[in-house]
Structures are given as structure tokens and as C-alpha cells.
Design an enzyme around this catalytic site. Structure first.
Site, PDB file in Angstrom:
ATOM      1  N   ASP A   1       0.862  -1.191   0.000  1.00 17.25           N
ATOM      2  CA  ASP A   1       0.000   0.000   0.000  1.00 17.25           C
ATOM      3  C   ASP A   1       0.894   1.235   0.000  1.00 17.25           C
ATOM      4  OD1 ASP A   1      -2.447   1.545   0.201  1.00 17.25           O
ATOM      5  OD2 ASP A   1      -1.925   1.936   2.276  1.00 17.25           O
ATOM      6  N   SER A   2       0.300   2.378  -0.299  1.00 13.36           N
ATOM      7  CA  SER A   2       1.065   3.625  -0.263  1.00 13.36           C
ATOM      8  C   SER A   2       1.411   4.026   1.168  1.00 13.36           C
ATOM      9  CB  SER A   2       0.253   4.735  -0.922  1.00 13.36           C
ATOM     10  OG  SER A   2      -0.977   4.872  -0.243  1.00 13.36           O
TER      11      SER A   2
ATOM     12  N   TYR B   1      -0.729   8.652  -2.808  1.00 14.51           N
ATOM     13  CA  TYR B   1      -0.722   8.370  -4.242  1.00 14.51           C
ATOM     14  C   TYR B   1      -1.953   8.992  -4.917  1.00 14.51           C
ATOM     15  CZ  TYR B   1       2.822   4.574  -4.029  1.00 14.51           C
ATOM     16  OH  TYR B   1       3.960   3.825  -3.892  1.00 14.51           O
ATOM     17  N   GLY B   2      -3.025   9.099  -4.150  1.00 17.35           N
ATOM     18  CA  GLY B   2      -4.336   9.386  -4.724  1.00 17.35           C
ATOM     19  C   GLY B   2      -4.506  10.743  -5.363  1.00 17.35           C
TER      20      GLY B   2
ATOM     21  N   CYS C   1      -4.147  -1.625  -2.123  1.00 20.01           N
ATOM     22  CA  CYS C   1      -4.255  -0.197  -2.405  1.00 20.01           C
ATOM     23  C   CYS C   1      -5.098  -0.053  -3.667  1.00 20.01           C
ATOM     24  CB  CYS C   1      -2.855   0.373  -2.629  1.00 20.01           C
ATOM     25  SG  CYS C   1      -2.854   2.119  -3.089  1.00 20.01           S
ATOM     26  N   ASN C   2      -6.232   0.617  -3.531  1.00 15.98           N
ATOM     27  CA  ASN C   2      -7.134   0.781  -4.680  1.00 15.98           C
ATOM     28  C   ASN C   2      -6.512   1.657  -5.759  1.00 15.98           C
ATOM     29  OD1 ASN C   2     -10.065  -0.237  -3.708  1.00 15.98           O
ATOM     30  ND2 ASN C   2      -8.899   0.565  -1.993  1.00 15.98           N
ATOM     31  N   THR C   3      -5.800   2.694  -5.317  1.00 19.12           N
ATOM     32  CA  THR C   3      -5.203   3.630  -6.267  1.00 19.12           C
ATOM     33  C   THR C   3      -4.153   2.904  -7.119  1.00 19.12           C
ATOM     34  OG1 THR C   3      -5.543   5.352  -4.612  1.00 19.12           O
ATOM     35  CG2 THR C   3      -4.094   5.888  -6.436  1.00 19.12           C
TER      36      THR C   3
ATOM     37  N   GLU D   1      -2.718   8.898   8.078  1.00 22.57           N
ATOM     38  CA  GLU D   1      -1.243   8.828   8.112  1.00 22.57           C
ATOM     39  C   GLU D   1      -0.690   9.544   9.338  1.00 22.57           C
ATOM     40  OE1 GLU D   1       1.104   7.270   5.893  1.00 22.57           O
ATOM     41  OE2 GLU D   1      -0.681   6.179   5.279  1.00 22.57           O
TER      42      GLU D   1
ATOM     43  N   CYS E   1     -10.937   2.891  -0.686  1.00 25.57           N
ATOM     44  CA  CYS E   1      -9.562   3.244  -0.336  1.00 25.57           C
ATOM     45  C   CYS E   1      -9.262   2.490   0.958  1.00 25.57           C
ATOM     46  CB  CYS E   1      -9.440   4.746  -0.117  1.00 25.57           C
ATOM     47  SG  CYS E   1      -7.836   5.216   0.587  1.00 25.57           S
TER      48      CYS E   1
ATOM     49  N   HIS F   1      -7.346   3.009   3.305  1.00 25.38           N
ATOM     50  CA  HIS F   1      -7.209   3.810   4.523  1.00 25.38           C
ATOM     51  C   HIS F   1      -8.559   4.010   5.230  1.00 25.38           C
ATOM     52  CE1 HIS F   1      -3.242   4.897   2.930  1.00 25.38           C
ATOM     53  NE2 HIS F   1      -2.978   5.535   4.045  1.00 25.38           N
TER      54      HIS F   1
HETATM   55  N1  DGL Z   1      -4.803   3.397   0.470  1.00 26.48           N
HETATM   56  C1  DGL Z   1      -4.784   3.762  -0.882  1.00 26.48           C
HETATM   57  C2  DGL Z   1      -5.984   3.277  -1.655  1.00 26.48           C
HETATM   58  O1  DGL Z   1      -6.558   2.280  -1.309  1.00 26.48           O
HETATM   59  C3  DGL Z   1      -4.459   5.165  -1.305  1.00 26.48           C
HETATM   60  C4  DGL Z   1      -3.987   6.194  -0.385  1.00 26.48           C
HETATM   61  C5  DGL Z   1      -3.193   7.270  -1.097  1.00 26.48           C
HETATM   62  O2  DGL Z   1      -3.770   8.255  -1.588  1.00 26.48           O
HETATM   63  O3  DGL Z   1      -1.992   7.086  -1.176  1.00 26.48           O
HETATM   64  O4  DGL Z   1      -6.364   3.873  -2.631  1.00 26.48           O
END
Ligand code: DGL
Length: 266
Positions: free
Chosen positions: A9-10, A41-42, A72-74, A151, A183, A185
């Protein structure tokens, strides 16, 4: 096979997936990688996200993982396809299993997805759900403030609650009965999200279906750890290892004896 599964994950989001992984696959070892130095990342573009994901995947493959789970979805939306082209090991993303669950479980046919700006703009959930259930109405809502709160380890408070109220207020004007946390998170914030949306909307955490999917893949490919395997886990971060250990074990609910710092990029 005793080799570990790589989970990526990010940042701290993937720990919500690890929790479910431990519950369903207690004999499997993992190497978790949080790219905390480069989160979020998003808010980036696909051209920016892909090299970050490739670099971490390369590291995990180099550590000998037997499969890779994109928690991580992104990263899934931006890079699952290129990863599958580049590497030959099984790679599991989180968007398809989550979309299947939502398409199956919604009664009203109105489904909402909350996720990062990139994931929403990519249309990945909206398109996948509509492929599975063409008459569904899918609402996408980006919640860019949520990831920085997690975070920092700030899981409640007035500011966060106000952001949640604003992001989720659109639900009142819909017949949405199913909300996908798109997401990883966001399940860390489930208390606030549930308070804001009330008791009637079903919340789907795609991690649940994703872990069932990876179990199936490991079974089918003959990759499951043997019955006498003792799980051993490694946690890696590109960020500050002490911050990761302190907040990570609180979020995960399991002790992390040691966290390795693995620098990424320059
Ligand atoms: N946890 C990540 C997701 O599922 C993204 C978080 C990020 O923006 O880095 O998309």
C-alpha cells in the site's frame, strides 16, 4: 509453499487488509510494504503512480514473494495491468472483488464509492460495477482529506468529522443502500463514517472479498503454506520506521517487533 505473500500500500491503509489476511490465512507469512515516504498516491496522475508501484513491486518480487496483493485501490486502478504484464507471479487487486460484492449485495441498485481522487477519476469502480450490473446507478465521491488524517494517526475529532459530513452529504439525496470504501485507509475511519451515514446503509470493505480471492488463488496454484508452517512477518516502510511501528501496531492491533526502512526513489 512457505514463501511470503507481498502486500503493498502507499502507507498505513493496507493494514486494514492485513488484519483480514491474518484472520483467514493464519499460516501464511507476509512482507508488508508501506510507501509512507511518498503517500498520498491518490492525488497523483497515472504517469506518476505507475513507476512508484513498479518500484515497490520490483523490491517485493526481489525478496522472493510467491504472490503480490495490491492492498491499495489507487495502485490497483493505476497499475494492475502493467504489473501483470511485467511479472509472472499471481497479482491480486482489490477493485474487482469489492465491485462484485457491491453489485451482488445492493437491493436498490444505487451504490456509492468513496475513494481517492485518482481512483474516482479513473472510473474503475464505476465501470466494473456497471459491467456486472448494467442498471446500477453508481456515485463516486473523492475524499482527499481522509488519507492524511490516517497517516498522522488522527482517527477522530471535529475537523475529521466535518470533512466526513461534507464528503458524505450527497447520500441524503440518493437511494444508495451500499457504500463501498474504495480506499484501504478508510476502514480505519469506519467509526466516523458509520456515525455520519447512520445505520441503514451497508458498508462494504473490499478487503473481505479480496482476501477470499487470494486464498482461492493460492489454493488453485498450489501455493498455500503447509499445515505445519509458522507465519513470520516483515514490515517495511519507505518512511520513518519508528513512526510506522508505533502507529502501525496500533492500527493493526498486532505487535510489530521490528520495522525495516527501505528507501525508495532518490
Ligand atoms: N490506500 C490507498 C488506496 O486504497 C491510497 C492512499 C493514497 O492516496 O496514497 O487507494
Amino acid at each position: 509453499m512457505r514463501r511470503p505473500v507481498g502486500i503493498f500500500d502507499s502507507g498505513f491503509g493496507g493494514l486494514t487488509v492485513v488484519r483480514r489476511f491474518f484472520a483467514l490465512l493464519p499460516r501464511e507469512s507476509i512482507i508488508y510494504f508501506g510507501d509512507n515516504a511518498r503517500v498520498p498516491y491518490g492525488s497523483r496522475t497515472q504517469e506518476e503512480i505507475q513507476p512508484l508501484v513498479l518500484e515497490v513491486a520490483q523490491y517485493l518480487v526481489g525478496q522472493g514473494v510467491k504472490a503480490l496483493l495490491l492492498a491499495c485501490n489507487t495502485a490497483t486502478a493505476a497499475a494492475l495491468r502493467v504489473l501483470r504484464e511485467k511479472f509472472s507471479l499471481p497479482i491480486i487487486g482489490i477493485i474487482e472483488p469489492g465491485s462484485k460484492a457491491a453489485a451482488r449485495l445492493s437491493r436498490s441498485g444505487e451504490i456509492a464509492v468513496v475513494a481517492t481522487e485518482y481512483t474516482i477519476a479513473s472510473g474503475s469502480y464505476q465501470n466494473t460495477i456497471k459491467e456486472l450490473r448494467p442498471r446500477a446507478r453508481v456515485y463516486g465521491q473523492a475524499c482527499p482529506l481522509f488519507v492524511p488524517f490516517v497517516e498522522r494517526g488522527q482517527l477522530n475529532g471535529r475537523e475529521l468529522e466535518a470533512a466526513a459530513e461534507e464528503y458524505l452529504s450527497f447520500l441524503a439525496h440518493t437511494k444508495v443502500d451500499t457504500l463501498v470504501l474504495g480506499c484501504t485507509h478508510y476502514p480505519h475511519l469506519i467509526g466516523i463514517i458509520r456515525r455520519v451515514i447512520g445505520p441503514d446503509i451497508r458498508i462494504i470493505d473490499p478487503a473481505e472479498a479480496t482476501i477470499r480471492e487470494i486464498k482461492l488463488v493460492l489454493e488453485q496454484d498450489g501455493l498455500l503454506a503447509p499445515a505445519d508452517a509458522l507465519a513470520q512477518h516483515r514490515f517495511c516502510t519507505s518512511g520513518d520506521p519508528e513512526h510506522f511501528r508505533r502507529l502501525g501496531q496500533q492500527l493493526l492491533g498486532f505487535p510489530m517487533e521490528q520495522v525495516e526502512q527501505v528507501p525508495m526513489g532518490d
